[in-house]
Motif scaffolding. Structure first.
Motif, PDB file in Angstrom:
ATOM      1  N   MET A  50       1.824  -3.192  -0.810  1.00 43.91           N
ATOM      2  CA  MET A  50       1.628  -3.686   0.564  1.00 43.91           C
ATOM      3  C   MET A  50       0.317  -3.132   1.113  1.00 43.91           C
ATOM      4  O   MET A  50       0.056  -1.936   0.989  1.00 43.91           O
ATOM      5  CB  MET A  50       2.749  -3.177   1.471  1.00 43.91           C
ATOM      6  CG  MET A  50       4.076  -3.796   1.206  1.00 43.91           C
ATOM      7  SD  MET A  50       5.278  -3.180   2.386  1.00 43.91           S
ATOM      8  CE  MET A  50       5.396  -1.470   1.929  1.00 43.91           C
ATOM      9  N   GLU A  56       1.946   0.247   8.776  1.00 39.64           N
ATOM     10  CA  GLU A  56       2.229   1.658   8.490  1.00 39.64           C
ATOM     11  C   GLU A  56       1.702   2.600   9.584  1.00 39.64           C
ATOM     12  O   GLU A  56       1.954   3.790   9.533  1.00 39.64           O
ATOM     13  CB  GLU A  56       1.613   2.077   7.143  1.00 39.64           C
ATOM     14  CG  GLU A  56       2.252   1.445   5.912  1.00 39.64           C
ATOM     15  CD  GLU A  56       3.517   2.179   5.444  1.00 39.64           C
ATOM     16  OE1 GLU A  56       3.987   3.095   6.139  1.00 39.64           O
ATOM     17  OE2 GLU A  56       4.027   1.791   4.380  1.00 39.64           O
ATOM     18  N   TYR A 252      11.997  -2.381   2.791  1.00 32.17           N
ATOM     19  CA  TYR A 252      11.036  -3.494   2.830  1.00 32.17           C
ATOM     20  C   TYR A 252      11.220  -4.367   1.600  1.00 32.17           C
ATOM     21  O   TYR A 252      11.678  -3.908   0.547  1.00 32.17           O
ATOM     22  CB  TYR A 252       9.585  -3.026   3.010  1.00 32.17           C
ATOM     23  CG  TYR A 252       9.088  -1.958   2.068  1.00 32.17           C
ATOM     24  CD1 TYR A 252       8.722  -2.251   0.766  1.00 32.17           C
ATOM     25  CD2 TYR A 252       8.957  -0.640   2.507  1.00 32.17           C
ATOM     26  CE1 TYR A 252       8.244  -1.265  -0.083  1.00 32.17           C
ATOM     27  CE2 TYR A 252       8.484   0.352   1.656  1.00 32.17           C
ATOM     28  CZ  TYR A 252       8.126   0.033   0.367  1.00 32.17           C
ATOM     29  OH  TYR A 252       7.669   1.009  -0.471  1.00 32.17           O
ATOM     30  N   ALA A 265      11.505   1.465  -0.122  1.00 33.13           N
ATOM     31  CA  ALA A 265      11.486   2.488  -1.158  1.00 33.13           C
ATOM     32  C   ALA A 265      12.128   3.733  -0.550  1.00 33.13           C
ATOM     33  O   ALA A 265      12.040   3.941   0.658  1.00 33.13           O
ATOM     34  CB  ALA A 265      10.073   2.812  -1.589  1.00 33.13           C
ATOM     35  N   ARG A 308       4.839   9.968  -4.551  1.00 37.55           N
ATOM     36  CA  ARG A 308       3.722   9.752  -3.619  1.00 37.55           C
ATOM     37  C   ARG A 308       2.999  11.077  -3.387  1.00 37.55           C
ATOM     38  O   ARG A 308       3.650  12.111  -3.196  1.00 37.55           O
ATOM     39  CB  ARG A 308       4.219   9.270  -2.267  1.00 37.55           C
ATOM     40  CG  ARG A 308       4.980   7.972  -2.241  1.00 37.55           C
ATOM     41  CD  ARG A 308       5.412   7.719  -0.811  1.00 37.55           C
ATOM     42  NE  ARG A 308       6.269   6.558  -0.656  1.00 37.55           N
ATOM     43  CZ  ARG A 308       7.587   6.598  -0.816  1.00 37.55           C
ATOM     44  NH1 ARG A 308       8.196   7.718  -1.172  1.00 37.55           N
ATOM     45  NH2 ARG A 308       8.313   5.517  -0.625  1.00 37.55           N
ATOM     46  N   ARG A 335       1.751   7.306   1.865  1.00 38.85           N
ATOM     47  CA  ARG A 335       2.276   5.948   1.697  1.00 38.85           C
ATOM     48  C   ARG A 335       1.152   4.920   1.597  1.00 38.85           C
ATOM     49  O   ARG A 335       1.420   3.727   1.466  1.00 38.85           O
ATOM     50  CB  ARG A 335       3.166   5.582   2.897  1.00 38.85           C
ATOM     51  CG  ARG A 335       4.456   6.382   2.997  1.00 38.85           C
ATOM     52  CD  ARG A 335       5.214   6.006   4.261  1.00 38.85           C
ATOM     53  NE  ARG A 335       5.572   4.613   4.309  1.00 38.85           N
ATOM     54  CZ  ARG A 335       6.747   4.119   3.909  1.00 38.85           C
ATOM     55  NH1 ARG A 335       7.677   4.914   3.465  1.00 38.85           N
ATOM     56  NH2 ARG A 335       6.994   2.819   3.981  1.00 38.85           N
TER      57      ARG A 335
HETATM   58  N1  GLY Z   1       3.622   2.150   0.957  1.00 39.65           N
HETATM   59  C1  GLY Z   1       5.016   2.150   1.031  1.00 39.65           C
HETATM   60  C2  GLY Z   1       5.689   3.329   0.490  1.00 39.65           C
HETATM   61  O1  GLY Z   1       5.052   4.309   0.151  1.00 39.65           O
HETATM   62  O2  GLY Z   1       6.882   3.281   0.373  1.00 39.65           O
END
Ligand code: GLY
Length: 374
Positions: A50, A56, A252, A265, A308, A335
């Motif tokens: 995304m 975000e 999402y 997620a 992440r 993210r």
């Molecule tokens: N960019 C979405 C996430 O890290 O879940």
């Protein structure tokens, strides 16, 4: 053990490392990229893709500005990569809807739409009826949605492969399965030790995602960048009509160009595990089914898990370390790693080559760790 001199070494062959490498080749540099496993094998492969420069961001500020600027680079970047590599990063310009489940959330999202419009970005408010009409399938009752017509998407695993291949075609060297075990930065060079060689680099950039703090190995960098595990499920969407990304507070849904639907997620701290958990997968499927009951019958096609690279103050660290102009970091994108891939690569490559940094990067300078700890 061999020793080799290189101009610029990049430690980490994920999206950020490969983007810096590719952009460096455009500046006439042939960097060396050292990747511990395979290119893009960590968070880059797990991401939903995304480009949520608006969805975000909860407030105006440097991260919003950087995200919007980076999002604008995707069409040209994806065209160039397709042309140079024949790999299509599947940039799909369909926008995104951010659904409000409660009146409070609707109020918050309307406010977000207002400040983003004042900052020059597009958004519209859709009633539940308009949402139903635009999506073409029924959702659980909601209070409406903020439509963000410019928050598009890509397929992250394809993007990283394309960047890596383009970088190599343009003269970068990418060494896979070569983990860095030690980095020593001195006045004359940065010495990088792997099981196969010791490299002496003019400058080195640590772009190793969640592992970046560990690799720097300095007490002042401990836990500045750390992992937040994310799990995702891909469903075979069959005849289910998929167009726009749907983003809600707890889930999402991202349509993929190959006809699959990505449910994302989870967020889990304090773990380096990359195993999918029963709890995480149940959470995703239950939340998705609660939003869109028709999804219950779709088949599971794939599970993706990534770590992440979160940062301690929520902003990526981009630039030279406070006590060294030879050792740089580009990590902590949280993210927003996929969204920030183009601009991180371009602006860091330009800075490394010209010695001048963009004002867009000011808030992300690693020297802020000194200000915060003094
Ligand atoms: N960019 C979405 C996430 O890290 O879940």
């Amino acid at each position: 053990m061999t020793g080799r001199r290189v101009d610029i070494a990049i430690i980490g062959g994920g999206l950020i490392g490969c983007s810096i490498a590719w952009h460096l080749t455009k500046q006439g540099v042939r960097p060396l990229v050292l990747e511990a496993e395979i290119v893009g094998g960590q968070a880059s492969f797990a991401g939903a893709g995304m480009l949520g420069a608006q969805v975000e961001m909860q407030e105006p500020g440097p991260l919003f500005d950087l995200g919007v600027a980076s999002r604008a680079e995707f069409p040209a970047l994806c065209e160039a990569l397709k042309e140079e590599t024949a790999i299509d990063p599947e940039y799909v310009a369909e926008g995104m809807v951010r659904v409000a489940s409660t009146p409070e959330e609707a109020e918050e999202l309307r406010t977000r739409g207002d400040w983003q419009r004042q900052a020059g970005q597009r958004s519209e408010w859709w009633t539940p009826e308009e949402l139903r009409e635009h999506l073409g399938y029924p959702m659980a009752p909601c209070e409406g949605a903020l439509y963000l017509p410019d928050d598009h998407r890509v397929e992250a695993p394809r993007l990283v492969k394309a960047l890596a291949r383009a970088a190599v075609l343009a003269g970068a060297e990418i060494r896979q399965n070569e983990p860095v075990v030690k980095i020593d930065s001195g006045a004359r060079d940065v010495r990088i030790t792997t099981p196969r060689a010791v490299y002496s680099a003019e400058r080195a950039v640590v772009a190793a995602g969640a592992w970046s703090s560990l690799l720097l190995g300095r007490p002042e960098w401990q836990n500045r960048v750390f992992p937040i595990k994310g799990e995702a499920v891909l469903l075979e969407a069959g005849l289910f009509p998929l167009r726009k990304t749907v983003f809600a507070r707890d889930i999402y849904l991202v349509p993929k160009a190959d006809g699959r639907l990505y449910l994302g997620a989870t967020e889990q701290r304090n773990t380096w595990s990359k195993e999918p958990s029963a709890q995480g997968l149940a959470q995703l499927t239950e939340r998705a089914n609660a939003r869109v009951p028709e999804l219950k019958t779709l088949a599971v096609s794939e599970i993706r898990v990534g770590l992440r690279p979160w940062s301690d103050d929520g902003l990526p660290y981009l630039g030279p370390l406070p006590d060294s102009d030879r050792l740089w970091i580009a990590a902590g994108h949280g993210r927003n790693g996929i969204l920030l891939t183009p601009i991180t690569g371009r602006l860091l490559a330009e800075w490394l080559v010209s010695g001048r940094s963009s004002p867009l990067l000011r808030a992300f300078h690693p020297s802020r760790i000194v200000r915060r700890s003094s």
